[in-house]
Design a protein around this motif. Structure first.
Motif, PDB file in Angstrom:
ATOM      1  N   ASP A   1       0.850  -1.196   0.000  1.00  0.00           N
ATOM      2  CA  ASP A   1       0.000   0.000   0.000  1.00  0.00           C
ATOM      3  C   ASP A   1       0.889   1.251   0.000  1.00  0.00           C
ATOM      4  N   VAL A   2       0.648   2.127  -0.965  1.00  0.00           N
ATOM      5  CA  VAL A   2       1.500   3.312  -1.115  1.00  0.00           C
ATOM      6  C   VAL A   2       0.806   4.580  -0.625  1.00  0.00           C
ATOM      7  N   GLN A   3      -0.287   4.417   0.137  1.00  0.00           N
ATOM      8  CA  GLN A   3      -0.953   5.624   0.643  1.00  0.00           C
ATOM      9  C   GLN A   3      -0.021   6.385   1.570  1.00  0.00           C
ATOM     10  N   GLN A   4      -0.123   7.700   1.514  1.00  0.00           N
ATOM     11  CA  GLN A   4       0.803   8.555   2.255  1.00  0.00           C
ATOM     12  C   GLN A   4       0.265   8.995   3.601  1.00  0.00           C
ATOM     13  N   GLU A   5      -1.028   8.844   3.839  1.00  0.00           N
ATOM     14  CA  GLU A   5      -1.611   9.290   5.094  1.00  0.00           C
ATOM     15  C   GLU A   5      -2.431   8.183   5.736  1.00  0.00           C
TER      16      GLU A   5
ATOM     17  N   ASP B   1       6.186  13.436  13.569  1.00  0.00           N
ATOM     18  CA  ASP B   1       6.532  12.202  12.860  1.00  0.00           C
ATOM     19  C   ASP B   1       7.994  12.202  12.429  1.00  0.00           C
TER      20      ASP B   1
ATOM     21  N   SER C   1       9.328  12.318   9.593  1.00  0.00           N
ATOM     22  CA  SER C   1       9.687  13.210   8.489  1.00  0.00           C
ATOM     23  C   SER C   1       9.948  14.629   8.963  1.00  0.00           C
TER      24      SER C   1
ATOM     25  N   ASN D   1       7.625  16.529  10.396  1.00  0.00           N
ATOM     26  CA  ASN D   1       6.383  17.302  10.393  1.00  0.00           C
ATOM     27  C   ASN D   1       5.763  17.277  11.785  1.00  0.00           C
TER      28      ASN D   1
ATOM     29  N   ASN E   1       0.914  11.480   8.580  1.00  0.00           N
ATOM     30  CA  ASN E   1       1.742  10.825   7.570  1.00  0.00           C
ATOM     31  C   ASN E   1       1.976   9.363   7.947  1.00  0.00           C
ATOM     32  N   LYS E   2       1.994   8.505   6.932  1.00  0.00           N
ATOM     33  CA  LYS E   2       2.170   7.081   7.207  1.00  0.00           C
ATOM     34  C   LYS E   2       3.651   6.762   7.399  1.00  0.00           C
ATOM     35  N   VAL E   3       4.217   7.357   8.420  1.00  0.00           N
ATOM     36  CA  VAL E   3       5.584   7.080   8.863  1.00  0.00           C
ATOM     37  C   VAL E   3       5.551   7.016  10.382  1.00  0.00           C
TER      38      VAL E   3
ATOM     39  N   SER F   1       6.286  -3.740   8.052  1.00  0.00           N
ATOM     40  CA  SER F   1       6.363  -3.864   6.591  1.00  0.00           C
ATOM     41  C   SER F   1       5.567  -5.048   6.059  1.00  0.00           C
TER      42      SER F   1
END
Length: 367
Positions: free
Chosen positions: A64-68, A90, A92, A94, A179-181, A294
């Protein structure tokens, strides 16, 4: 009988014994009753297994490449709302201050925590091992209406109805996109870690009740590990830290319906502090550190096929008959050996004394 019928009869692999040559015994009757009972049990067991849903788990790299990702939370903290702030930071770099994007309402601390008890942690919620169709049923229930709570504490009230600040607590609720991090969702007092008017330590109390914490689409009826859990602070200056590992999960039921959500595992760390010098540079507060695995999990639910059910049932019944027949034969052999009796054997005209008489008659004629 016609020729083709005779040909078929010679091919008969299931030869029959005439009833006049069959003998019925009490042991055979007893074994017949046992066979019938065992057969009923096996049929019931196989039918129960066939009617139950089966679940398989599949693991794959999360593609899944969604960013949020949506984070849903609802909790009560034993501090006035005006003394706290809610932020997300997060990996990144942010940072989001959520004070304006969530609901923070005053509640009575006495009313909110009166029915709740425990030490600094009442333990994590024991999530039941639900079947996929049960998860779909729970997820299909009406989602929470903003301002209406389903799982937890008393209804929020205005600060004016509380009476005094010593009895003030804060109900924090909302859904935010992050964000998905890896990130840190945290609740701290003003003047600690961030700017603002400094809040004295004697006014801080991070005792809290987590009503809901979930990631992804909001399904209020589904339980998560931290839902409906109480965490009591033993000190004014203390820190609660939760280390959360999020696993993307997709449920697929027997009707091929899909439900995408996120499961998570959590470890809790609580550290009381006698004074500010014990903080080691870390502010007091509630910190939820989340990260993403992952690996994605797919849980499929299905029923067994009718053909497989019929094959298992026939194999069980036929095996039962063969096993009981062998056991009966062995029992008869042992009984005859112990009692000294020989099994009854039919004799022909050339057996025993009949054969002797024929030989004597033939010798007399020759002489």
């Amino acid at each position: 009988m016609s020729s083709w019928a005779q040909t078929l009869s010679r091919l008969d692999a299931f030869s029959k014994v005439d009833r006049t040559h069959q003998a019925r015994t009490s042991s055979g009757g007893f074994l017949s009753v046992v066979v019938l009972l065992a057969m009923a049990f096996m049929v019931t067991s196989e039918l129960r297994d066939f009617l139950q849903y089966q679940q398989t788990h599949e693991f794959a790299v999360d593609a899944d490449v969604q960013q949020e990702l949506q984070v849903n939370f609802a909790m009560a903290v034993a501090m006035p709302c005006a003394l706290m702030r809610v932020d997300v930071l997060d990996a990144s770099g942010n940072r989001q201050n959520l004070d304006d994007g969530i609901t923070m309402q005053a509640v009575s601390r006495r009313r909110a925590f009166a029915k709740l008890s425990g030490s600094h942690s009442a333990g994590l919620n024991g999530v039941a091992d639900m079947h996929v169709h049960d998860i779909f049923a729970e997820a299909g229930r009406l989602r929470r209406v903003p301002g209406v709570r389903e799982k937890g504490l008393a209804k929020p009230s205005s600060l004016a109805s509380i009476g005094d600040l010593d009895d003030a607590a804060c109900h924090i609720e909302g859904s935010v996109m992050v964000n998905k991090v890896a990130g840190l969702f945290h609740i701290t007092a003003h003047g600690h870690a961030y700017g603002g008017a400094y809040v004295p330590s004697r006014m801080m109390n991070f005792t809290h009740h987590i009503d809901e914490l979930s990631f992804g689409p909001l399904y209020p009826s589904l339980d998560n590990p931290l839902d409906n859990t109480l965490h009591v602070s033993d000190d004014h200056v203390s820190a609660f830290r939760y280390f959360i590992s999020i696993v993307p999960t997709t449920y697929i039921d027997a009707s091929a319906r899909h439900l995408s959500t996120n499961q998570y595992a959590v470890n809790e760390y609580y550290k009381p502090h006698s004074d500010l010098s014990d903080l080691d540079g870390k502010p007091p507060g509630i910190f939820l550190e989340y990260s993403f695995e992952s690996v994605a999990v797919t849980v499929r639910e299905h029923r067994g096929s009718v053909v497989a059910f019929a094959v298992r049932l026939c194999a069980a019944i036929s095996g039962l008959f063969v096993t009981v027949g062998i056991a009966h034969s062995l029992f008869a052999c042992v009984t005859n050996a112990v009692s000294g009796r020989r099994p009854h054997v039919s004799r022909g005209i050339l057996d025993s004394k009949h054969a002797t008489t024929v030989h004597i008659s033939a010798a007399f004629v020759e002489s």
